[in-house]
Design a protein around this motif. Sequence first.
Motif, PDB file in Angstrom:
ATOM      1  N   ASP A 147     -17.876  21.109 -49.709  1.00  0.00           N
ATOM      2  CA  ASP A 147     -17.085  20.546 -50.796  1.00  0.00           C
ATOM      3  C   ASP A 147     -17.941  20.484 -52.063  1.00  0.00           C
ATOM      4  OD1 ASP A 147     -17.658  17.260 -51.360  1.00  0.00           O
ATOM      5  OD2 ASP A 147     -18.586  18.165 -49.594  1.00  0.00           O
ATOM      6  N   ALA A 163      -4.182  14.841 -43.019  1.00  0.00           N
ATOM      7  CA  ALA A 163      -4.445  16.250 -43.332  1.00  0.00           C
ATOM      8  C   ALA A 163      -4.380  16.521 -44.828  1.00  0.00           C
ATOM      9  CB  ALA A 163      -3.444  17.142 -42.601  1.00  0.00           C
ATOM     10  N   SER A 166      -8.296  14.964 -49.371  1.00  0.00           N
ATOM     11  CA  SER A 166      -9.249  16.014 -49.727  1.00  0.00           C
ATOM     12  C   SER A 166     -10.594  15.775 -49.054  1.00  0.00           C
ATOM     13  CB  SER A 166      -9.441  16.081 -51.245  1.00  0.00           C
ATOM     14  OG  SER A 166     -10.165  14.951 -51.707  1.00  0.00           O
ATOM     15  N   MET A 167     -11.285  16.848 -48.804  1.00  0.00           N
ATOM     16  CA  MET A 167     -12.626  16.743 -48.252  1.00  0.00           C
ATOM     17  C   MET A 167     -13.533  15.995 -49.221  1.00  0.00           C
ATOM     18  SD  MET A 167     -14.809  17.534 -45.798  1.00  0.00           S
ATOM     19  CE  MET A 167     -14.718  19.096 -44.932  1.00  0.00           C
ATOM     20  N   GLU A 345     -12.637  17.141 -37.665  1.00  0.00           N
ATOM     21  CA  GLU A 345     -11.823  17.529 -38.818  1.00  0.00           C
ATOM     22  C   GLU A 345     -12.689  18.135 -39.918  1.00  0.00           C
ATOM     23  OE1 GLU A 345      -8.454  17.933 -41.378  1.00  0.00           O
ATOM     24  OE2 GLU A 345      -8.755  17.851 -39.209  1.00  0.00           O
ATOM     25  N   THR A 346     -13.865  17.571 -40.132  1.00  0.00           N
ATOM     26  CA  THR A 346     -14.790  18.137 -41.124  1.00  0.00           C
ATOM     27  C   THR A 346     -15.129  19.582 -40.777  1.00  0.00           C
ATOM     28  OG1 THR A 346     -15.748  15.944 -41.567  1.00  0.00           O
ATOM     29  CG2 THR A 346     -17.060  17.864 -42.192  1.00  0.00           C
ATOM     30  N   ARG A 348     -13.467  21.665 -38.865  1.00  0.00           N
ATOM     31  CA  ARG A 348     -12.286  22.521 -38.992  1.00  0.00           C
ATOM     32  C   ARG A 348     -12.120  22.978 -40.433  1.00  0.00           C
ATOM     33  NH1 ARG A 348      -6.972  22.537 -40.386  1.00  0.00           N
ATOM     34  NH2 ARG A 348      -7.126  20.447 -41.288  1.00  0.00           N
ATOM     35  N   ARG A 349     -12.293  22.065 -41.372  1.00  0.00           N
ATOM     36  CA  ARG A 349     -12.125  22.417 -42.782  1.00  0.00           C
ATOM     37  C   ARG A 349     -13.272  23.296 -43.265  1.00  0.00           C
ATOM     38  NH1 ARG A 349      -9.214  17.512 -46.023  1.00  0.00           N
ATOM     39  NH2 ARG A 349      -7.992  16.650 -44.297  1.00  0.00           N
ATOM     40  N   TRP A 350     -14.485  23.038 -42.801  1.00  0.00           N
ATOM     41  CA  TRP A 350     -15.585  23.926 -43.164  1.00  0.00           C
ATOM     42  C   TRP A 350     -15.303  25.348 -42.690  1.00  0.00           C
ATOM     43  CZ3 TRP A 350     -20.256  20.452 -41.329  1.00  0.00           C
ATOM     44  CH2 TRP A 350     -20.551  19.507 -42.332  1.00  0.00           C
ATOM     45  N   ILE A 352     -12.404  26.805 -42.154  1.00  0.00           N
ATOM     46  CA  ILE A 352     -11.372  27.425 -42.991  1.00  0.00           C
ATOM     47  C   ILE A 352     -11.975  27.921 -44.299  1.00  0.00           C
ATOM     48  CG2 ILE A 352      -9.300  26.942 -44.348  1.00  0.00           C
ATOM     49  CD1 ILE A 352      -8.459  25.006 -42.092  1.00  0.00           C
TER      50      ILE A 352
END
Length: 401
Positions: A147, A163, A166-167, A345-346, A348-350, A352
């Motif tokens: 981020d 969901a 925001s990160m 979750e962190t 998963r977003r990284w 993506i």
Amino acid sequence: MVDGLLGRFGFLFQQVLDRIDAGLASGSIEVTLPDGTTRLLGARAEGPAAIVEIVSWRSILRLATRGSVGWYIAWSRGEWTSPDPVPLFELFVRNRTTLGPTGRAAGLTRLLQRIGHWLHHNSRRGAQRNIEFHYDLGNDFYSLWLDPSMSYSSALFAEPIDANQSMESAQAAKLAAILDRTATAPGDTILEIGCGWGSFVEVAARAGRPVHAITLSSEQKQAVEARAGREGLSGVTVALTDYREVSGTYDAVASIEMVEAVGQEYWPAYLAAIAQALKPGGHAAIQYIAMDDAIFPAYARNVDFIQRYVFPGGMLLSEGRFRAIAEAQGLEWRDRRGFGLHYAETLRRWRIAFEDAVDAGRLPPRFGQDFVGLWRYYLMYCEGGFRGGGIDVAQVTLVKA
């Protein structure tokens, strides 16, 4: 020819699958075998449902002899595939007790892997080499998928995890929680052990706390100094310093997911350095990743995929052992908060963001497909571990008497 020879001993590999089947107390794996037949492993109780195709029996041989290291090698060579490996990794961690040694290296292979890991032990020189191996991949690499704050540690989301959050806001919440744990006021000094790219430095400095940040990564040092200058942060100093070489005393200490790079042998030195750096009554805010104490001895006897390929010299904590050492150093253990699913979750977003950077061709040209595959696997592997519950991330406050 090799595959054909291995196929003659397919019944032996079926025995490995039998052991996995017997060890799955929850969840299931739908396995397609090299001959095209399928098996359903587990399915005794609700849990993750994984789908795996065994392309070559060599993948099972690698798993049985080299554990998670062998399983990664097999994946990188196309010897097994899955539409989504995360549930498979979650499944193995969720069933960590009932699976026992299944999936861990054995015999001579384990010994050789342990010797290789020992060569990366975290002496002063070794620690610097290990940190450089991972963190000096380049600020241009990490900036592609972290981020904007450049926080390379678990975010702290609102609960239940949203969901749509925001990160950046979840990372800001994590940094604010660490600052709060230091129990400092404007003008109080903070030592940060392992400063990353300066996200906490900036938060603390903006709140009026002079910060002395230490790192072993020259790339990170340059980034933090540039950040402090760009943002006009006062009271910030940055040094290439090992935690064992810190001098002076501070009102507080912060250390965010740095202790995983220390190694079990050096936990006493790390905690002694914190105790020595703190003024009486001072608070240390620590964020750390821990392995389930029930399986920590087995974990510590082996070398896993991350230790071999991603973090040489690394080791997750045994919270019980680490806490006992802290208390022996006169550090009171307070207000522990675990939030493992926030790390899932962190990650998963990284992943993506990483895949978006790869797809857009923004990855620096020095990184080839093998590197991309390694990091893709690493992010999936870690996400599954946190979803499985055998690995946790937590914050704790250590208070010096």
